[in-house]
Every structure is written in structure tokens, then in C-alpha cells.
Scaffold this motif. Structure first.
Motif, PDB file in Angstrom:
ATOM      1  N   HIS A  78       0.863  -1.180   0.000  1.00  0.00           N
ATOM      2  CA  HIS A  78       0.000   0.000   0.000  1.00  0.00           C
ATOM      3  C   HIS A  78       0.900   1.230   0.000  1.00  0.00           C
ATOM      4  CE1 HIS A  78       0.930  -0.236   4.319  1.00  0.00           C
ATOM      5  NE2 HIS A  78       0.615   1.028   4.395  1.00  0.00           N
ATOM      6  N   ALA A  80       2.541   3.976   1.583  1.00  0.00           N
ATOM      7  CA  ALA A  80       2.814   4.176   3.002  1.00  0.00           C
ATOM      8  C   ALA A  80       2.510   5.589   3.458  1.00  0.00           C
ATOM      9  CB  ALA A  80       4.277   3.857   3.284  1.00  0.00           C
ATOM     10  N   THR A  81       1.981   5.660   4.663  1.00  0.00           N
ATOM     11  CA  THR A  81       1.749   6.969   5.280  1.00  0.00           C
ATOM     12  C   THR A  81       3.095   7.642   5.467  1.00  0.00           C
ATOM     13  OG1 THR A  81      -0.010   5.935   6.533  1.00  0.00           O
ATOM     14  CG2 THR A  81       0.702   8.106   7.264  1.00  0.00           C
ATOM     15  N   LYS A 162      18.221  10.533   1.932  1.00  0.00           N
ATOM     16  CA  LYS A 162      17.003  10.322   2.697  1.00  0.00           C
ATOM     17  C   LYS A 162      16.941  11.385   3.775  1.00  0.00           C
ATOM     18  CE  LYS A 162      14.998   6.638   5.492  1.00  0.00           C
ATOM     19  NZ  LYS A 162      15.345   5.397   6.168  1.00  0.00           N
ATOM     20  N   ARG A 163      15.885  12.134   3.801  1.00  0.00           N
ATOM     21  CA  ARG A 163      15.786  13.185   4.805  1.00  0.00           C
ATOM     22  C   ARG A 163      15.333  12.619   6.137  1.00  0.00           C
ATOM     23  NH1 ARG A 163      13.192  18.625   2.108  1.00  0.00           N
ATOM     24  NH2 ARG A 163      14.681  18.772   0.387  1.00  0.00           N
ATOM     25  N   ASN A 164      15.802  13.247   7.193  1.00  0.00           N
ATOM     26  CA  ASN A 164      15.251  12.970   8.513  1.00  0.00           C
ATOM     27  C   ASN A 164      13.801  13.425   8.518  1.00  0.00           C
ATOM     28  OD1 ASN A 164      17.255  11.850  10.114  1.00  0.00           O
ATOM     29  ND2 ASN A 164      18.202  13.836  10.467  1.00  0.00           N
ATOM     30  N   VAL A 165      12.975  12.745   9.300  1.00  0.00           N
ATOM     31  CA  VAL A 165      11.628  13.249   9.525  1.00  0.00           C
ATOM     32  C   VAL A 165      11.491  13.400  11.021  1.00  0.00           C
ATOM     33  CG1 VAL A 165       9.168  12.840   9.222  1.00  0.00           C
ATOM     34  CG2 VAL A 165      10.783  11.981   7.527  1.00  0.00           C
ATOM     35  N   THR A 166      11.776  14.577  11.516  1.00  0.00           N
ATOM     36  CA  THR A 166      11.666  14.743  12.957  1.00  0.00           C
ATOM     37  C   THR A 166      10.368  15.444  13.280  1.00  0.00           C
ATOM     38  OG1 THR A 166      12.742  16.878  12.926  1.00  0.00           O
ATOM     39  CG2 THR A 166      14.147  14.976  13.282  1.00  0.00           C
ATOM     40  N   GLN A 255      -2.596  16.938  11.237  1.00  0.00           N
ATOM     41  CA  GLN A 255      -1.529  16.103  10.695  1.00  0.00           C
ATOM     42  C   GLN A 255      -1.896  15.598   9.308  1.00  0.00           C
ATOM     43  OE1 GLN A 255       1.615  15.822  12.031  1.00  0.00           O
ATOM     44  NE2 GLN A 255       0.597  17.511  13.083  1.00  0.00           N
ATOM     45  N   GLU A 256      -3.173  15.368   9.075  1.00  0.00           N
ATOM     46  CA  GLU A 256      -3.553  14.856   7.767  1.00  0.00           C
ATOM     47  C   GLU A 256      -3.130  15.803   6.641  1.00  0.00           C
ATOM     48  OE1 GLU A 256      -7.560  13.522   7.360  1.00  0.00           O
ATOM     49  OE2 GLU A 256      -7.294  13.048   5.226  1.00  0.00           O
ATOM     50  N   TYR A 259       0.402  14.961   5.763  1.00  0.00           N
ATOM     51  CA  TYR A 259       0.730  13.556   5.525  1.00  0.00           C
ATOM     52  C   TYR A 259       0.105  13.042   4.248  1.00  0.00           C
ATOM     53  CZ  TYR A 259       3.266  12.282   9.695  1.00  0.00           C
ATOM     54  OH  TYR A 259       4.238  12.163  10.644  1.00  0.00           O
ATOM     55  N   ARG A 261      -1.388   9.628   2.564  1.00  0.00           N
ATOM     56  CA  ARG A 261      -1.763   8.241   2.868  1.00  0.00           C
ATOM     57  C   ARG A 261      -2.677   7.717   1.784  1.00  0.00           C
ATOM     58  NH1 ARG A 261      -6.446   8.060   7.486  1.00  0.00           N
ATOM     59  NH2 ARG A 261      -7.802   9.616   6.561  1.00  0.00           N
TER      60      ARG A 261
ATOM     61  N   ALA B   8      12.056  11.227  17.659  1.00  0.00           N
ATOM     62  CA  ALA B   8      12.777  11.408  16.399  1.00  0.00           C
ATOM     63  C   ALA B   8      12.769  10.091  15.660  1.00  0.00           C
ATOM     64  CB  ALA B   8      14.195  11.873  16.676  1.00  0.00           C
ATOM     65  N   ALA B   9      12.338  10.130  14.447  1.00  0.00           N
ATOM     66  CA  ALA B   9      12.238   8.906  13.660  1.00  0.00           C
ATOM     67  C   ALA B   9      13.537   8.669  12.906  1.00  0.00           C
ATOM     68  CB  ALA B   9      11.062   9.034  12.687  1.00  0.00           C
ATOM     69  N   SER B  10      13.459   8.020  11.808  1.00  0.00           N
ATOM     70  CA  SER B  10      14.595   7.882  10.897  1.00  0.00           C
ATOM     71  C   SER B  10      15.738   7.042  11.476  1.00  0.00           C
ATOM     72  CB  SER B  10      15.077   9.268  10.504  1.00  0.00           C
ATOM     73  OG  SER B  10      15.736   9.194   9.276  1.00  0.00           O
ATOM     74  N   ASP B 215      -6.556  14.754  15.219  1.00  0.00           N
ATOM     75  CA  ASP B 215      -5.282  14.079  14.995  1.00  0.00           C
ATOM     76  C   ASP B 215      -5.240  12.696  15.631  1.00  0.00           C
ATOM     77  OD1 ASP B 215      -3.181  17.082  15.033  1.00  0.00           O
ATOM     78  OD2 ASP B 215      -4.203  16.048  13.387  1.00  0.00           O
ATOM     79  N   PHE B 218      -6.836  10.469  13.228  1.00  0.00           N
ATOM     80  CA  PHE B 218      -5.948  10.230  12.095  1.00  0.00           C
ATOM     81  C   PHE B 218      -4.861   9.230  12.470  1.00  0.00           C
ATOM     82  CE2 PHE B 218      -4.206  10.959   8.054  1.00  0.00           C
ATOM     83  CZ  PHE B 218      -2.842  11.203   8.149  1.00  0.00           C
ATOM     84  N   SER B 223      -1.005   3.881   9.135  1.00  0.00           N
ATOM     85  CA  SER B 223      -0.284   2.615   9.288  1.00  0.00           C
ATOM     86  C   SER B 223       0.960   2.762  10.156  1.00  0.00           C
ATOM     87  CB  SER B 223       0.092   2.045   7.921  1.00  0.00           C
ATOM     88  OG  SER B 223       0.942   2.943   7.250  1.00  0.00           O
ATOM     89  N   SER B 224       1.481   3.972  10.308  1.00  0.00           N
ATOM     90  CA  SER B 224       2.605   4.154  11.243  1.00  0.00           C
ATOM     91  C   SER B 224       2.333   5.412  12.049  1.00  0.00           C
ATOM     92  CB  SER B 224       3.926   4.254  10.487  1.00  0.00           C
ATOM     93  OG  SER B 224       3.914   5.347   9.612  1.00  0.00           O
ATOM     94  N   ILE B 228       3.032  10.639  14.123  1.00  0.00           N
ATOM     95  CA  ILE B 228       1.846  11.481  14.295  1.00  0.00           C
ATOM     96  C   ILE B 228       1.589  11.731  15.768  1.00  0.00           C
ATOM     97  CG2 ILE B 228      -0.634  11.652  13.876  1.00  0.00           C
ATOM     98  CD1 ILE B 228      -0.069   9.862  11.381  1.00  0.00           C
TER      99      ILE B 228
END
Lengths: 261, 447
Positions: A78, A80-81, A162-166, A255-256, A259, A261, B8-10, B215, B218, B223-224, B228
Motif C-alpha cells: 500500500h 505508506a503513510t 534520505k531526509r530525517n523526519v523529525t 496532521q492529515e 501527511y 496516505r 525522532a524517527a529515521s 489528529d 488520524f 499505518s505508522s 503522528i
């Protein structure tokens, strides 16, 4: 964005090769590489092929059974979000407010700056960038555009596959801020009121399409309409324009909005 | 203690958020002397310079680490030096308040840099690399220790929107997660970007409550959801920051004697600015901020304040007047509150200045010089009342115990309970650290 999606074939684009992870679909990767050379090394053609593929055009709805087999979505079952990148967020704000200037090329435009410094060629531009896409912002390695760095624009000197997503409070502060959000929410409200929709449900539907590319579900519609009522009844929004400007600002902060999805 | 990094992800592969061993110090205040204060006019007493005033230096003293050539002439200090306090440390009259607290200082006189250029030297001092492309000292410390206060960032830069040589990268997080970059706090107006809400508190609260509900829905469908959920938390944190940050930044209710100590009521507006930022620095570390950096105000269009290629006497005096009372006040204030022992105060520029000059004139200055220069530390377990290392008789090059920025960084991290070789982050196929592949902890600097 297309490249980012397909980068899932190799999760470590900054370590492509022996030091990185093995690709999930090695034959596909090989085919893509060979085809790229065969079609004449055109990045444009490559991107077009990727975004028109069935895989790329999948919905973000994950099948429960598929999730059990492959929870990390390694096999791309699918879409991915994932959060939009900094430039996409800025461009999305411009788009929904109707301010996006779709013209290509032309001179770059300076981002807004608190203080100018002509010895470092740091000049200030309008908050809305005159609607120009983020790709046309002047990038200074001394002081990159703040709106973008807040959303993880990488260090301009560092190659970043690849960027960080913080997720940091400064992002919330930025989106809640008057000028960032309101520069878009005011015009969006005006456009909405001029569009001919007269009742709240219709207006809400139009905003959902613009911001989320979908119509609200029953329960959501009820929830948002209650919010509109609350805004109208409060002392904080004394005109229709202000009410819908607040609704728009709220939508940009969900957030939507940022994002996929 | 929720570190402000949220979730912090990644590829955050690395050890973080607690010290490797029991620390001696918990935080740092870095008084960055942008532009390079002259070492032979502050801490490195070289009477030979006056003795040989106007004499050509000759080829022996030319070095690529200094803007030098054989025809330049030795230039004695316009200021007198004296031994200070019980320690007998040499400090010049240029820094009278700092001279008074010489017994608290750990002076280093044998710093050696790589290139006598601002951008590169700045980046070296701040990021450990002359080309940058690496996180700042403050970012590494934020990564290594986190913040003690979830409503404040771990790394705060007290600045006024000036961009230093080398750029904002000096205060950046580079390949570390963005939460570790400096948050800039100004003296006037909006202390932190976007901190004033654009609407009434009531209006904002209504919005935030609604956002929270939407939120959460949402997040449940995504899925992850980790990122969020982190964002939801950040909206809550942002709301709290809107009151915490202005409150910490507000120095108006400090007692009069504190204002007089720092000099927030000085006649000179730049001095008032610096004094207010120094006082703010103390408040920030009291509130749990790990790393506070204060930059010098630029004036007369000079964005490297201490960079006196000309008018050495006039402008070094101006820079001293603007900064040195507040720096001394900060150390005294921290000591009085019992905070100095666990706070590392660093006073340093990115370079020193040439002990020689093209010609002796009324408006003579000193040029860039990194073959031997000075800085000092106070508190944080650094040995007070000592001078480490020496330059030659003309203050030209470090000849006894030379050390580099990497050694300084390694030693500072050590005091914070961090092993500089173990505080790493994987990027671009290898583990990176602040000190790269260099640096030694110098125990002689420590008590």
C-alpha cells in the motif's frame, strides 16, 4: 516524492552498495537501472514511469491481512503513510490558498528574514514568496529558509539521499503562527466565500477536497460543523471570513494536511 | 524527563540521552567572542613585543597559521598586564572585571587552529571541522544529554539574528535530528520565533483541543502512528512553551543588585544587550537548558566584532566594554548560587590575533592568527587559577602543550560525563563524532 517512494527498494540510499542494506527487489532494481540506460538516461522518463506504475498509484489503505504478513510495508502493498517534505508543505499552503504561481523558471525569490546582511547576500523576501514554488527560493548555505529548515530541510552542504523526519515543537509553533498559516488561511477563506457555496456543509466539503482530496465522513462532517458553530458563536471570529479563515488555519494544522496516505 | 526531541524517527542509530559515566558538570555556557580577541592583549603577556616594537619579524616567524610575512613588525600591547589574585595569573587591563576573578579561571594559552580564516575557524570551533557539514558542539551535547526541561530546548543561542562567518551551520544539527539544533532567543521583541500566538489564548485553546481530537483519529487510522503521536505531543509542548519561554526570558524581576552586577543598566546599548543576554543565560540554565551560547553584538556594520585589523585600541576596548563585565558577573553569580561547579563557562573566539602588524600607526590592528592563541574556562571542574600551555616569547606560536579544538571538545564532553569516542551517530556509512578521529581528554586542565 516519486523517488522517495521508490527509495523503499533500498532503505539506505546514503549507503548504496556494500555498506548499505540489500534491496528488497534486486531484480526490479537491476531492471530499472538497465532500462534507465537503455532509454537514454532521462530522469524525467524514469520518474514518469515510476509515478504511472500500479504500485505507486495504490491507495494508502492497508489491507489487514497484508499488514500481518508485511507490517513494515517492505513489499509495497500500500502507499505508506508519510509526511510531506518541507518544500511540499510550503507549496501545499500556497496551493490551497490559491496563491500558487505555476510558472516555471524565472528569478529565484528570497525567503523572509528578520535581519538582512548584504555582506553575506542575505536578503528578505515576502512571506508568501509571491506564490512561487519552494524550488525557486534562494538557498543560502549561510542561512537557509527558516520555514523549510523547521521541516527538516537538510544541511545544504550534505548530500542527503534520505531526509530525517523529525517531529519537534518548533513545527507546531510555525504552523500555528499568524503569518505562516494565516497568509494562506485568509485567502483560502476569501476564495471559499466567493465560490458560491452558501451553506456550511457545502463549504466544508469544498475545503476537505482542497486540503485532503476527499470528502468528510458523516461523523467528521458533524464534528467540523460543530466546530464551525462554536467559532461563529464565540467572540473570536466576528465575520464569516474570520470564521472560515480559522477553519482553514485549523485544517492546515492537522496532521492529515501534511501527511500522505 | 521527556527530552524535547519528541520521538525522532529515521536512522537515529546511536547512543544518546544519558551520560556514559557520572558527570562533573551538567551544562555549558559558551561566551563566543566572535572575530577573535587578541591573545597578547588579554591573557598572554609578552613583554618582548614592546621591547622589539617596530622590528621586522623575519622569515622564522612566518607561518601558514597566521596572516604573516617577514616584513611585518612586532607590535607591543597597548595595555598593561599585571599578576592577578592569589594565582598570579597574568591578565591585561583590557579586561578589568575578568582580571578581578582570575582565581576562578582556567586559562589556556596554547590553542592551535588550522586556518587563519573566520568561516573555517568558526566552523572548526563549533563543529570540529573546518568545512562544517557536521553538528555543532551544542547539538552533540543536546543529543548526548537531552534537555532537563521538556518545555525548553536543550540548546539555546542568545543572538539577535546575526549570521556569523561560516553561517548558521555553526549552531546547527547537520545530520543529527533537527531537534538538536540551536533555538535562537533574542533580547528584544519576540524571544523565540513564532512564540507569540497569533490569536487569543481562548481561541488557540479551542483550536488545539479540536486538533487533538482530529489528529488522534488520524493516528488511529494511519499505518505508522508514532510520528503522528509525536506531533500531537508537540502541539501540547508548543502551547506550554508559549508561556515558559517568555517567562524564562524575562529578566525584569531580577533584583537590582543583579542588574548592576551584569550591567543591564549601562549607558552603552550594546553593553545593555550583552548584559541582558548573559543574565538570560543564567536563567536558562537554571531552568534546565543544557547548552547556552551567547554571541557578541555586531556594531558599525562589523559582523565579526573582535576582528580588529585596524583600530585595535579603540575597538578592542569597545568590545571589552560591551562584554567583559557581564562575563565576569555571570561567573560570580553562578558561584554565589552554587552552580559554577556544575556549569562549564567557556570564553573563546575562533582565533587569536597576530602579535605583529604591517606598520606601527595610530590605527594599527592585528590580523588573523591561529598558530597560538588563548581562551579560558571556568567552573565545571576545570582547574581554577592556572594557565595551561605557552607560546613563544613573541606570542607567535604555541610551543608548550599545544592543543586543538578537538582536545578542548574531548575534555568538555568528559566533564559532562560523555566519552567523546563513544558519543557517535551513523551517517554516510560511518560513525561520526564531534572530535572526528582526533582529540584527547586533558586531565591537566581538570581539578
Amino acid at each position: 516524492m516519486a523517488m522517495d517512494f521508490w527509495r523503499r527498494l533500498v532503505r539506505t540510499p546514503d549507503d548504496f552498495g556494500r555498506l548499505g542494506e540489500r534491496p528488497s527487489h534486486p531484480e526490479l532494481l537491476d531492471w530499472l537501472a538497465v532500462n534507465f540506460i537503455r532509454q537514454g538516461w532521462s530522469t524525467k522518463q524514469l520518474v514518469k514511469m515510476l509515478v504511472l506504475s500500479q504500485t505507486f498509484r495504490q491507495s494508502g489503505q492497508a489491507d489487514v491481512a497484508a499488514l500481518q504478513v508485511d507490517p513494515a510495508n517492505r513489499l509495497l502493498h500500500h502507499f505508506a503513510t508519510r509526511r510531506m517534505q518541507a518544500e511540499e508543505i510550503r507549496d501545499a499552503l500556497l496551493t490551497v490558498s490559491g496563491k500558487l504561481d505555476r510558472r516555471l523558471y524565472g528569478r529565484p525569490i528570497n525567503p523572509p528574514r528578520a535581519v538582512e546582511d548584504d555582506t553575506k547576500r542575505l536578503f528578505s523576501g515576502p512571506v508568501d514568496g509571491h506564490g512561487r514554488r519552494s524550488i525557486y527560493l534562494t538557498m543560502s548555505i549561510m542561512a537557509p529558509p527558516k520555514f523549510l529548515t523547521t521541516f527538516d530541510l537538510p544541511d545544504l552542504k550534505l548530500p542527503s539521499g534520505k531526509r530525517n523526519v523529525t517531529s519537534v515543537p518548533s513545527q507546531a509553533l510555525q504552523m500555528l503562527k499568524r503569518s505562516a498559516g494565516h497568509t494562506a488561511s485568509g485567502p483560502m477563506a476569501e476564495a471559499l466565500l466567493a465560490s458560491g457555496y452558501t451553506n456550511a456543509a457545502e463549504r466544508l466539503g469544498a475545503m476537505f477536497i482542497a486540503a485532503y482530496a476527499r470528502m468528510p465522513q458523516e461523523q467528521e462532517r458533524a464534528q467540523w460543523l460543530a466546530y464551525v458553530d462554536e467559532l461563529s458563536g464565540s467572540g473570536d471570529a466576528t465575520s464569516e471570513r474570520l470564521v472560515w479563515s480559522q477553519v482553514a488555519h485549523t485544517m492546515f494544522n492537522t496532521q492529515e494536511f501534511i501527511y500522505y496516505r | 524527563m521527556l527530552a524535547l526531541s519528541g520521538l525522532a524517527a529515521s536512522h537515529a542509530q546511536g547512543n544518546a540521552a544519558q551520560p556514559h559515566f557520572p558527570p562533573r558538570a551538567k551544562r555549558v555556557i559558551f561566551c563566543f567572542m566572535d572575530g577573535g580577541p587578541s591573545h597578547v592583549d588579554t591573557f598572554d603577556f609578552k613583554p618582548m613585543l614592546r621591547k622589539h616594537q617596530g622590528v621586522p619579524i623575519g622569515p622564522r616567524f612566518v607561518t601558514k597559521r597566521s596572516q604573516s610575512d617577514a616584513g611585518r613588525v612586532w607590535f607591543g600591547s597597548p595595555w598593561n598586564f599585571a599578576r592577578r589574585g592569589d594565582s598570579g595569573l597574568w591578565v591585561s587591563d583590557l579586561l578589568p572585571s575578568i582580571a578581578k576573578i582570575a582565581d576562578q579561571l582556567c586559562v589556556v594559552r596554547s590553542m592551535v587552529g588550522e586556518l587563519p580564516l573566520h568561516g573555517q575557524s568558526n566552523l572548526l570551533l563549533h563543529t570540529g571541522r573546518i568545512l562544517g557539514q557536521a553538528p555543532s558542539l551544542g547539538a552533540w551535547i543536546s543529543y548526548g544529554l537531552g534537555s532537563e526541561n521538556e518545555n525548553l530546548p536543550a540548546y539555546v543561542l542568545l543572538n539577535n539574528d546575526w549570521v556569523p562567518n561560516g553561517g548558521l551551520e555553526n549552531f546547527g544539527s547537520s545530520f543529527l535530528p533537527a531537534s538538536h539544533q540551536a533555538t535562537i532567543m533574542r533580547a528584544k521583541g519576540n524571544p523565540v520565533d513564532n512564540i507569540q500566538p497569533g490569536e487569543s489564548r481562548q481561541s488557540q485553546q479551542r483550536k488545539l483541543q479540536f486538533l487533538n481530537r482530529v489528529d488522534q483519529q488520524f493516528a488511529a487510522e494511519a499505518s505508522s502512528s508514532a510520528a503522528i503521536e509525536a506531533a500531537i505531543t508537540n502541539y501540547e509542548t508548543a502551547f506550554r512553551m508559549q508561556s515558559t519561554v517568555p517567562e524564562v526570558a524575562d529578566i525584569s524581576r531580577e533584583p537590582d543588585y543583579i542588574h548592576r552586577l551584569y550591567g543591564t543598566d549601562a549607558a552603552d546599548e550594546h553593553q545593555r544587550y550583552y548584559a541582558s543576554q548573559a543574565l538570560r543565560a543564567r536563567r536558562l540554565i537554571e531552568a534546565g537548558v543544557r547548552f547556552v551560547e551567547i554571541t557578541c553584538p555586531s556594531f558599525d556594520g562589523n559582523n565579526s566584532p573582535w576582528d580588529q585589523h585596524g583600530l585595535l585600541k579603540q575597538n578592542h576596548e569597545k568590545n571589552a566594554r560591551v562584554t567583559e563585565q557581564a562575563v565576569a558577573a555571570l561567573i560570580v553569580d553562578l558561584a554565589q548560587r552554587g552552580l559554577l561547579d556544575e556549569t562549564i563557562v567557556l570564553w573563546a573566539g575562533e582565533m587569536g590575533r597576530t602579535p605583529h602588524t604591517p606598520a606601527i600607526t595610530e590605527t594599527a590592528g592585528r590580523d588573523h592568527h591561529v598558530s597560538g592563541f588563548s581562551l579560558f574556562l571556568a567552573g565545571g571542574g576545570f582547574k581554577p587559577g592556572i594557565a595551561y600551555g605557552e607560546t613563544d616569547e613573541f606570542g607567535n606560536s604555541a610551543i608548550v602543550d599545544p592543543l586543538t579544538v578537538h582536545d578542548l571538545h574531548a575534555t568538555m564532553l568528559h566533564q559532562l560525563g560523555l566519552d567523546h569516542t563513544r558519543l557517535t551517530f551513523r551517517y554516510g556509512g560511518r560513525d561520526h563524532r564531534l572530535t572526528d578521529v582526533h582529540g584527547n581528554v586533558l586531565n591537566e586542565l581538570l581539578s
